[in-house]
Write a protein that holds these residues in place. Sequence first.
Motif, mmCIF file in Angstrom:
data_model
loop_
_atom_site.group_PDB
_atom_site.id
_atom_site.type_symbol
_atom_site.label_atom_id
_atom_site.label_comp_id
_atom_site.label_asym_id
_atom_site.label_seq_id
_atom_site.Cartn_x
_atom_site.Cartn_y
_atom_site.Cartn_z
ATOM 1 N N TYR A 255 0.908 -1.058 0.146
ATOM 2 C CA TYR A 255 -0.161 0.131 -0.103
ATOM 3 C C TYR A 255 0.993 1.282 0.122
ATOM 4 O O TYR A 255 0.588 2.169 -0.851
ATOM 5 C CB TYR A 255 -0.863 -0.110 1.085
ATOM 6 N N PHE A 256 2.061 1.354 0.740
ATOM 7 C CA PHE A 256 2.859 2.356 0.997
ATOM 8 C C PHE A 256 3.371 2.752 -0.259
ATOM 9 O O PHE A 256 3.622 3.740 -0.830
ATOM 10 C CB PHE A 256 3.870 2.263 2.035
ATOM 11 N N CYS A 257 3.925 1.443 -1.343
ATOM 12 C CA CYS A 257 4.607 1.853 -2.346
ATOM 13 C C CYS A 257 3.514 2.310 -3.465
ATOM 14 O O CYS A 257 3.924 3.044 -4.343
ATOM 15 C CB CYS A 257 5.067 0.223 -2.900
ATOM 16 N N THR A 258 2.515 1.861 -3.104
ATOM 17 C CA THR A 258 1.365 2.236 -4.404
ATOM 18 C C THR A 258 1.103 3.895 -4.075
ATOM 19 O O THR A 258 0.988 4.667 -5.002
ATOM 20 C CB THR A 258 -0.083 1.422 -3.968
ATOM 21 N N GLU A 259 1.359 4.192 -2.737
ATOM 22 C CA GLU A 259 0.929 5.521 -2.427
ATOM 23 C C GLU A 259 1.951 6.635 -2.978
ATOM 24 O O GLU A 259 1.671 7.690 -3.382
ATOM 25 C CB GLU A 259 0.869 5.757 -0.970
ATOM 26 N N ILE A 260 3.311 5.997 -3.061
ATOM 27 C CA ILE A 260 4.423 6.860 -3.446
ATOM 28 C C ILE A 260 4.865 6.672 -4.797
ATOM 29 O O ILE A 260 5.899 7.100 -5.249
ATOM 30 C CB ILE A 260 5.799 6.771 -2.550
ATOM 31 N N HIS A 261 3.948 6.046 -5.702
ATOM 32 C CA HIS A 261 4.466 5.561 -6.789
ATOM 33 C C HIS A 261 4.236 7.119 -7.966
ATOM 34 O O HIS A 261 3.508 7.917 -7.539
ATOM 35 C CB HIS A 261 3.152 4.754 -7.549
ATOM 36 N N PHE A 262 5.325 6.965 -8.710
ATOM 37 C CA PHE A 262 5.341 8.166 -9.644
ATOM 38 C C PHE A 262 4.060 8.654 -10.383
ATOM 39 O O PHE A 262 3.798 9.892 -10.306
ATOM 40 C CB PHE A 262 6.433 7.905 -10.857
ATOM 41 N N ASP B 187 13.226 -5.517 -4.108
ATOM 42 C CA ASP B 187 13.045 -5.228 -5.493
ATOM 43 C C ASP B 187 11.880 -4.558 -5.747
ATOM 44 O O ASP B 187 11.959 -3.518 -6.815
ATOM 45 C CB ASP B 187 12.677 -6.797 -5.929
ATOM 46 N N HIS B 188 10.912 -4.292 -4.792
ATOM 47 C CA HIS B 188 9.810 -3.469 -4.956
ATOM 48 C C HIS B 188 10.154 -1.960 -4.702
ATOM 49 O O HIS B 188 9.688 -1.157 -5.496
ATOM 50 C CB HIS B 188 8.728 -3.693 -4.043
ATOM 51 N N LEU B 189 11.126 -1.569 -3.768
ATOM 52 C CA LEU B 189 11.703 -0.015 -3.774
ATOM 53 C C LEU B 189 12.573 0.163 -4.908
ATOM 54 O O LEU B 189 12.501 1.348 -5.334
ATOM 55 C CB LEU B 189 12.697 -0.244 -2.496
ATOM 56 N N LEU B 190 13.486 -1.004 -5.197
ATOM 57 C CA LEU B 190 14.064 -0.554 -6.558
ATOM 58 C C LEU B 190 13.081 -0.341 -7.804
ATOM 59 O O LEU B 190 13.203 0.479 -8.683
ATOM 60 C CB LEU B 190 14.972 -1.823 -7.010
ATOM 61 N N GLU B 191 12.191 -0.949 -7.836
ATOM 62 C CA GLU B 191 10.872 -0.745 -8.737
ATOM 63 C C GLU B 191 10.354 0.864 -8.845
ATOM 64 O O GLU B 191 10.126 1.293 -9.664
ATOM 65 C CB GLU B 191 9.865 -1.734 -8.698
ATOM 66 N N ILE B 192 10.214 1.175 -7.594
ATOM 67 C CA ILE B 192 9.724 2.547 -7.417
ATOM 68 C C ILE B 192 10.621 3.299 -8.070
ATOM 69 O O ILE B 192 10.378 4.387 -8.668
ATOM 70 C CB ILE B 192 9.229 2.668 -5.890
#
Length: 195
Positions: free
Chosen positions: A58-65, A119-124
Amino acid sequence: MSNNTKEDILNATYILIAEQGIQKASFAQIAKSVGISKPSIYYYFESKDDLIKQLFDYFCTEIHFNNYFRVEDFTAENFEDKLVNIGVQMIQDQKQDPYYDNVMKEFLSLAARDKYYHDHLLEIQSFYLKGFEELLKKASTLSIITGDAVEEKAHILALVLDNIGNLIMENETINYKGIWITAVKLVFSKGDLSE
């Protein structure tokens, strides 16, 4: 239970992680904070690991470009100002969220030892690099920036914004807004950046 119980659990976990860290945040504390019984959490999450992973997603979705910079919203008339304003808003949002920095530090710590988080932070980060490339290619097509070094200019913006976020987490007191505005203005200057 309300329809928002899952969201309430995620929000309570977010706050507890910021205040105590992932290791110390317990289901008992989360349940108490939400006002539910501890077993009720298992209706939504299989385990603490599952809860942390879903919060992270959810956090990653929120900070997505794409939540901030939508290419279709940029026009020749608004491009530079919109880019400045969105970046400034992101900086202000991070500074105003009293939990964000500590939660991000916890996720960075997880990423250092867990491939999923890494991997998910790298993807962001990759989305920011590619997203700014797409934005500046549009700016070049609209003839509001020169066509030289578009990829490098895009990466400058991504790196500046990322490092501003890192410096905020470390409580460095510098002129974040001024740095972001200067970075955008340099990218939009008509000078040739190629060697």
